[in-house]
Enzyme design. Structure first.
Site, PDB file in Angstrom:
ATOM      1  N   TYR A  95      39.872  54.970   8.439  1.00 14.61           N
ATOM      2  CA  TYR A  95      41.206  55.562   8.309  1.00 14.61           C
ATOM      3  C   TYR A  95      41.498  56.404   9.550  1.00 14.61           C
ATOM      4  CZ  TYR A  95      45.226  57.526   5.796  1.00 14.61           C
ATOM      5  OH  TYR A  95      46.502  57.880   5.394  1.00 14.61           O
ATOM      6  N   ASN A 123      52.941  46.023  -8.880  1.00 13.69           N
ATOM      7  CA  ASN A 123      52.206  46.706  -9.942  1.00 13.69           C
ATOM      8  C   ASN A 123      51.374  47.866  -9.412  1.00 13.69           C
ATOM      9  OD1 ASN A 123      51.455  46.955 -12.696  1.00 13.69           O
ATOM     10  ND2 ASN A 123      49.490  45.994 -12.255  1.00 13.69           N
ATOM     11  N   VAL A 170      52.779  52.705  -5.638  1.00 17.57           N
ATOM     12  CA  VAL A 170      54.017  52.732  -4.859  1.00 17.57           C
ATOM     13  C   VAL A 170      55.028  51.756  -5.442  1.00 17.57           C
ATOM     14  CG1 VAL A 170      55.055  52.311  -2.599  1.00 17.57           C
ATOM     15  CG2 VAL A 170      52.858  53.459  -2.751  1.00 17.57           C
ATOM     16  N   ARG A 176      50.974  39.016  -8.889  1.00 21.28           N
ATOM     17  CA  ARG A 176      50.033  37.916  -9.083  1.00 21.28           C
ATOM     18  C   ARG A 176      49.927  37.583 -10.571  1.00 21.28           C
ATOM     19  NH1 ARG A 176      44.737  40.155  -6.394  1.00 21.28           N
ATOM     20  NH2 ARG A 176      45.568  42.026  -7.389  1.00 21.28           N
ATOM     21  N   MET A 231      46.815  44.587   1.637  1.00 22.29           N
ATOM     22  CA  MET A 231      45.836  44.366   0.574  1.00 22.29           C
ATOM     23  C   MET A 231      45.077  43.049   0.716  1.00 22.29           C
ATOM     24  SD  MET A 231      47.860  45.768  -2.778  1.00 22.29           S
ATOM     25  CE  MET A 231      48.439  47.464  -2.878  1.00 22.29           C
ATOM     26  N   PHE A 256      55.226  51.515   8.278  1.00 21.74           N
ATOM     27  CA  PHE A 256      55.442  52.853   7.711  1.00 21.74           C
ATOM     28  C   PHE A 256      54.110  53.461   7.293  1.00 21.74           C
ATOM     29  CE2 PHE A 256      56.053  55.721   4.106  1.00 21.74           C
ATOM     30  CZ  PHE A 256      56.916  56.644   4.664  1.00 21.74           C
ATOM     31  N   TRP A 257      53.903  54.714   7.681  1.00 21.31           N
ATOM     32  CA  TRP A 257      52.724  55.478   7.286  1.00 21.31           C
ATOM     33  C   TRP A 257      53.195  56.875   6.919  1.00 21.31           C
ATOM     34  CZ3 TRP A 257      48.659  57.857  11.036  1.00 21.31           C
ATOM     35  CH2 TRP A 257      47.571  58.320  10.299  1.00 21.31           C
TER      36      TRP A 257
END
Length: 346
Positions: free
Chosen positions: A61, A170, A173, A193, A272, A294-295
Site C-alpha cells: 500500500y 455488493n 463502497v 457475480r 479486485m 480515484f484514491w
C-alpha cells in the site's frame, strides 16, 4: 495517566498471520505528539478492517508506517478523553476520526496532535462514525467529482435521465453508492457475480433492490453478451450510463466503458480481479469518453479539499440521520479476538 496502551501491531511487512500481534504495552504517545499544551488524549471505540489495512501490512500500500513496530489500522472513531490547555476546537466527549491514512487506529488509546483529527456528529452512531471516512466518503466523492450530475451544485439536483453503472456492487463502497443514488434519485445499474445457487443470486439481487438498485446485471452476461446488456439498458432507461465506477478491472471494466454514453467517464478505485484495464481506442476518440483514477487518501491529503470535506461530511451525516445511508453487514470483535475478525485473512 498511563504511558502505555493495548494495540494490534505488526513488526515488519509480510502476511497478516505472521506479522500481526497484540502488544499490551504499546506507547500511548502517537508519532504526531509534540511536548507542550496542544494535545488530546483519545480512546478508540470502533475500528474497522479494510482491504487497505491488509495491503499496508503486506507492504503493497502506498501509505507506509514511519517505523516498526507499527500500529495497524487507518480508519476508526475515537472519543476525546482529555485535552491540553491550548486546544480550542475539540472538546472532551467529542467523536473524532483521523484526518489522514496511516494513523494507526487499532489501539485502545493515544495522545496525539489535535490537527490529526476531524470531528464527526455523534448522532450518526458508533458504527457509521467508525466507517464513514473510507467507503461512504469514497462513494460520495465519485458520484460528485467526475460528471456534472448536478449542474455544478455541491448538493446536486439530479436530472431524471442520469444513469450510473458500477461493478463490485455488493462491496461496502458499492452498497453506499446504491444508497446515495436512491436518496439523490440517480438511476443505477449494478454488476454482480452469480452466486453458487439461483436462490442465493436472487436473494442478493433482492437485497440490492431494497437498497435502491434500479437494475442488476450479472458479470457473466456483461462479459459474454455486452450488446444484449446494452439493449436491456436502453429498453429500461432510454439512455446509456454517463458514469461508470470500476473496482474490478479486466473484461468487466472494458465492457462497462463500452456501455457509457458519449462524453461519459469511468472512474477506477480498485482492482479486485488483479487484471489490467484494457479499453478500446474508438470511444476515446469519437465519443469523448474519459477515464480517471480515484484514491480517497489522496483526496484527503490535498488541503484545497478541506472545506469540501466539511460540506461532504455534513451531507453524509444528514443522510445517515434520515436513515437513507448506513454501513451494512458488519460484526463486532474485541481486540483479543482480532484474529477471528476476518477469517478469510488467515
Amino acid at each position: 495517566m498511563s504511558k502505555f496502551t493495548e494495540a494490534i501491531c505488526y513488526k515488519s511487512f509480510g502476511s497478516v498471520l505472521n506479522s500481526l500481534y497484540l502488544e499490551p504495552n504499546c506507547s500511548v504517545y502517537h508519532h504526531s505528539y509534540k511536548n507542550g499544551k496542544d494535545w488530546v488524549r483519545i480512546g478508540f471505540r470502533a475500528t474497522p478492517i479494510n482491504p487497505s489495512d491488509i495491503n499496508q501490512i503486506e507492504g503493497v500500500y502506498p501509505v507506509k508506517p514511519n517505523t516498526f513496530p507499527a500500529v495497524g489500522g487507518n480508519e476508526g472513531v475515537a472519543q476525546v478523553l482529555e485535552i491540553g490547555q491550548q486546544v480550542k476546537d475539540i472538546k472532551v466527549g467529542d467523536f473524532v476520526i483521523p484526518r489522514l491514512s496511516g494513523f494507526g487506529t487499532w489501539r485502545r488509546e493515544t495522545i496525539c496532535d489535535p490537527a490529526c483529527l476531524f470531528r464527526v456528529h455523534k448522532s450518526i452512531g458508533l458504527i457509521n462514525a467508525a466507517t464513514v471516512s473510507v467507503n461512504l466518503c469514497s462513494a460520495y466523492r465519485m458520484l460528485h467529482d467526475y460528471i456534472s450530475l448536478s449542474q455544478g451544485s455541491f448538493y446536486f439536483t439530479v436530472r431524471q435521465d442520469d444513469v450510473v453503472i458500477q461493478n463490485a456492487a455488493n462491496s461496502g463502497v458499492g452498497k453506499a453508492i446504491i444508497q446515495i443514488c436512491k436518496h439523490k434519485k440517480i438511476k443505477n445499474i449494478n454488476v454482480i457475480r452469480k452466486r453458487e445457487t439461483t436462490e442465493e443470486s436472487n436473494a442478493l439481487m433482492n437485497h440490492l433492490k431494497q437498497l435502491g438498485s434500479s437494475m442488476t446485471v450479472f458479470e457473466d452476461d456483461l462479459i459474454n453478451n455486452v450488446n444484449k446488456v446494452q439493449e436491456q439498458i436502453m429498453e429500461h432507461f432510454k439512455v446509456l450510463p454517463i458514469l461508470g465506477l470500476n473496482a474490478v478491472g479486466g473484461e468487466n471494466s472494458t465492457n462497462i466503458f463500452r456501455l457509457l454514453n458519449k462524453n461519459g467517464a469511468m472512474v477506477t478505485y480498485g482492482a479486485m480481479s488483479k487484471k489490467p484495464i484494457k479499453l478500446p481506442t474508438g470511444p476515446f476518440i469519437f465519443d469523448n469518453k474519459k477515464c480517471f483514477g480515484f484514491w480517497m487518501s489522496q483526496w484527503y491529503s490535498d488541503s484545497q479539499n478541506n472545506s469540501k470535506r466539511s460540506e461532504m461530511m455534513n451531507d453524509i451525516c444528514s443522510m445517515i440521520e434520515k436513515r437513507a445511508l448506513s454501513t451494512l453487514d458488519y460484526k463486532l470483535y474485541s481486540y483479543k479476538d482480532y484474529q477471528r475478525a476476518n477469517p478469510r485473512l488467515y
